[in-house]
Design a protein around this motif. Structure first.
Motif, PDB file in Angstrom:
ATOM      1  N   ILE A 235       0.837  -1.225   0.000  1.00 26.61           N
ATOM      2  CA  ILE A 235       0.000   0.000   0.000  1.00 26.61           C
ATOM      3  C   ILE A 235       0.865   1.265   0.000  1.00 26.61           C
ATOM      4  N   MET A 236       2.105   1.152   0.499  1.00 29.81           N
ATOM      5  CA  MET A 236       2.991   2.323   0.491  1.00 29.81           C
ATOM      6  C   MET A 236       3.668   2.510  -0.866  1.00 29.81           C
ATOM      7  N   GLY A 237       3.464   1.558  -1.748  1.00 34.80           N
ATOM      8  CA  GLY A 237       4.079   1.651  -3.065  1.00 34.80           C
ATOM      9  C   GLY A 237       5.572   1.372  -3.033  1.00 34.80           C
ATOM     10  N   LEU A 238       6.041   0.676  -2.024  1.00 32.13           N
ATOM     11  CA  LEU A 238       7.463   0.276  -1.974  1.00 32.13           C
ATOM     12  C   LEU A 238       7.592  -1.026  -2.769  1.00 32.13           C
ATOM     13  N   MET A 239       7.547  -0.899  -4.092  1.00 33.29           N
ATOM     14  CA  MET A 239       7.361  -2.086  -4.922  1.00 33.29           C
ATOM     15  C   MET A 239       8.598  -2.970  -5.036  1.00 33.29           C
ATOM     16  N   GLU A 240       9.756  -2.351  -5.024  1.00 31.38           N
ATOM     17  CA  GLU A 240      10.968  -3.170  -5.083  1.00 31.38           C
ATOM     18  C   GLU A 240      11.034  -4.064  -3.840  1.00 31.38           C
ATOM     19  N   GLU A 241      10.743  -3.451  -2.707  1.00 34.91           N
ATOM     20  CA  GLU A 241      10.773  -4.179  -1.435  1.00 34.91           C
ATOM     21  C   GLU A 241       9.656  -5.229  -1.415  1.00 34.91           C
ATOM     22  N   TYR A 242       8.493  -4.828  -1.889  1.00 33.40           N
ATOM     23  CA  TYR A 242       7.374  -5.785  -1.939  1.00 33.40           C
ATOM     24  C   TYR A 242       7.740  -6.998  -2.809  1.00 33.40           C
ATOM     25  N   ASN A 243       8.373  -6.735  -3.941  1.00 31.95           N
ATOM     26  CA  ASN A 243       8.731  -7.847  -4.839  1.00 31.95           C
ATOM     27  C   ASN A 243       9.748  -8.796  -4.208  1.00 31.95           C
ATOM     28  N   ASP A 244      10.686  -8.224  -3.432  1.00 33.52           N
ATOM     29  CA  ASP A 244      11.628  -9.089  -2.712  1.00 33.52           C
ATOM     30  C   ASP A 244      10.873  -9.975  -1.722  1.00 33.52           C
TER      31      ASP A 244
END
Ligand code: DMJ
Length: 643
Positions: A235-244
């Motif tokens: 939800i925070m849009g931290l997509m690189e971190e989310y993908n990890d």
């Protein structure tokens, strides 16, 4: 005549007298009985035993509990090559029944006082065998992959009223609020990066020693911080971190652990975290994982009442009660905090068993006599009676109440029993527990067999938000009163923060011994990055839009930055009343899941995870409201384009 018909032995042919024949027959029948009896002592795996006993043995059945092994039997697919686990206990293990009453677990929880009080004998929850059998045969024929009525993600999205992430991911128009929101996002990234760097794959980060913590709450499961962070990162849009995080779940989350887990903790963090990740992203992988995990939790319900025990071995399915819980009892806040997740497990799997299990708990609690209408914290999973009369809206009781009102909301306001039980419980709480201090602070005391303990735990501070979200559905003449009560409780919890040197709140604060909203005992002065006070700010902001809640949230951000942020993450502190910080070296996974998520939502627009569509589980994982009528309506298929 009878003797002549005996196969293989002709007693008369041996020239025996009648009395001798009688003794011989007696001996023979004794031998047969002995041999048959011996079958019961053979291990379950012996073929002879299965031939003679498997079809004829009868087990006591209870609503939703069944025999020791039938939870796994329900889920056994026709081609499963192996016998269900739990049939053959591991070497050295005694049977679940022998072992299950209570033993000292490797996990501890704050000690509880043992004040025994009797409860009324439990009403009979045993169902006629035929009904239980039909439920079980329905479940046995269940095949997740091939079931025609499978869950449709598209249809689910079509039934949401609003897009989950709002118009612009909930970005507020006011620049100062946006700046604050960005700050919270930075805190999340900082916590995550350090976890990733020093503790990747472990459950939590130890930010001072820069290593990982595994602990023993999750039965060998790893990556609690990863599972707890998935939705926050998303939800925070931290997509690189989310993908990890997603990749770790896909490749490294091993559900075949064989350790002792807290049913409650695994449910709220792992089941809740995976469910939320699935509903937000539609990634099938999360759904498969959560259904696999859900199956492993079912044996905990195999008790005479169907009330689950607190600890379960995820490998063998053996379960038992916490050693610290008096007389082998189960804890209200634990067995009462399964409903939301289990209903969603049924929703996704189309297997009714999960809902049956939690509805059974609900039924028992609804029927049992309650002292002054209150729900004590300890209940025997064997007799179904209360074990002692300690009532608390904080630890041991808290999220049971939260799940009543949230079950009602999550059912699209159709679960009338949950509604009735919630407002009934709230009435009893108001009549017996809610107090006003001489200084005018409203608080929730604890109740011990009729005697009030004028203490409120940090955990109890969630109740401001809970009473707030339930206000609108109360009796019309009570609505404003509930909203006022919610605001008063939230105000008191804020006071517990402002009255400390660090502006963070203690684990428990008291209203006796001269002080108000302050901890008087040394052992209550710590703060472990808990979310409950901020959680109530977030709900109260959404309900009232009173700017003070955002200001209070910002005070908390500043205090966290000043006293809990260390070089490599965030840490709890040992004493909120002193400025010489002593850190506890633990970045709790709920800091990433709850504290930072609620802060982020507080500084976002209301259309980020709108309350019209979502309820948060007790670990702040968003679960969607189930709109049965919409989901069953053929016309709703694929209405997702705009969302
Ligand atoms: C969380 O794991 C959950 O909020 C739970 O209901 C209570 N305790 C912690 C946070 O304080």
């Amino acid at each position: 005549m009878v003797f002549r018909k005996l196969p293989g032995v002709s007693a008369s042919g041996m020239g025996l007298r009648l009395s001798q024949k009688f003794v011989f027959l007696l001996f023979l029948s004794g031998l047969v009985t002995l041999c048959f009896g011996a079958l019961f002592f053979l291990p379950d795996s012996v073929r002879l035993k299965r031939i003679f006993l498997s079809k004829t043995e009868t087990q006591p059945v209870t609503v939703g509990s069944g025999s020791e092994n039938d939870a796994r039997e329900h889920l056994k697919r026709p081609k499963d090559p192996e016998p269900p686990r739990g049939m053959t206990p591991a070497k050295g293990e005694t049977s679940t029944r022998l072992k299950s009453l209570s033993r000292k677990p490797t996990v501890s929880r704050e000690a509880t006082e043992a004040r025994l009080a009797g409860g009324r004998a439990q009403e009979d929850f045993t169902l006629p065998r035929s009904r239980t059998e039909s439920a079980s045969s329905k479940a046995t024929s269940f095949d997740r992959g091939a079931h025609s009525d499978t869950f449709s993600y598209d249809k689910f999205k079509g039934c949401l009223l609003k897009p989950p992430l709002g118009r612009d991911n909930g970005r507020p128009t006011d620049p100062q609020t946006n700046e604050r929101r960005e700050k919270v996002k930075e805190m999340m990234k900082f916590s995550w990066d350090n976890y990733k760097r020093y503790a990747w794959g472990k459950n939590e980060l130890r930010p001072l020693t820069r290593n990982g913590h595994i602990g023993n709450m999750f039965g060998g499961l790893r990556g609690a911080s990863i599972i707890d962070s998935l939705d926050t990162l998303y939800i925070m849009g931290l997509m690189e971190e989310y993908n990890d995080a997603k990749e770790w779940v896909q490749t490294s989350l091993d559900l075949n652990s064989n350790g002792e887990a807290s049913l409650f903790e695994v449910n709220i963090r792992y089941v809740g975290g995976l469910l939320a990740a699935y509903y937000l992203t539609g990634e099938e992988m999360y759904k498969n994982k959560v259904l696999e995990l859900g199956e492993k939790l079912l044996p905990a319900f195999n008790t005479p009442t169907g009330i689950p025990r607190g600890v379960i071995n995820l490998g063998s399915g053996t379960s038992w009660s916490w050693g610290w819980a008096s007389a082998g009892s189960s804890i209200l806040a634990e067995f009462g905090t399964l409903h939301l997740e289990f209903v969603h497990l049924t929703e996704l799997s189309r297997n009714p068993i999960y809902t049956e299990k939690v509805m059974n708990i609900r039924k028992l609690l609804n029927k049992i006599e309650k002292p002054h209408g209150l729900y004590p914290n300890f209940l025997s999973p064997v007799s179904g009676n209360w074990v002692q009369h300690h009532v608390s809206i904080g630890g041991l009781g808290d999220s049971f109440y939260e799940y009543l009102i949230k079950s009602y909301l999550m059912s699209d306001k159709t679960d009338e029993d949950a509604k009735k039980m919630y407002y009934g419980a709230l009435e009893a709480i108001e009549a017996n527990l809610v107090q006003k201090s001489p200084g005018g602070l409203t608080y929730m005391a604890e109740w011990r067999g009729g005697i009030l303990d004028h203490k409120m735990g940090h955990l109890a501070c969630f109740s401001g938000g809970m009473i707030g979200i339930g206000a609108d559905d109360g009796a019309p003449e009570k609505r404003q009163h509930f909203l006022d009560l919610a605001a008063e409780i939230t105000h008191t919890c804020h006071e517990s923060y402002t009255r400390s040197a660090t502006k963070l709140g203690p684990e428990a604060f008291r209203f006796d011994g001269g002080g108000e909203a302050t901890a008087t005992r040394l052992s209550d002065r710590y703060y472990i990055l808990r979310p409950e006070v901020i959680e109530s700010y977030m709900y109260m902001w959404r309900l009232t839009h009173d700017p003070k809640y955002r200001e209070w949230g910002w005070e908390a951000v500043e205090a966290l930055e000043q006293h809990c942020r260390v070089e490599s993450g965030f840490s709890g502190i040992r004493d909120v009343y002193t400025l010489t910080a002593s850190h506890d070296n633990m970045q709790q996974s709920f800091f990433l899941s709850e504290t930072l998520k609620y802060l982020y939502l507080l500084f976002s627009d209301d259309d980020l995870l709108p309350l019209e569509d979502w309820v948060f589980n007790t670990e702040a994982h968003p679960l969607p409201i189930i709109r049965k009528s919409c989901l069953q309506d053929e016309a709703t298929q694929d209405k997702t384009v705009s969302k």
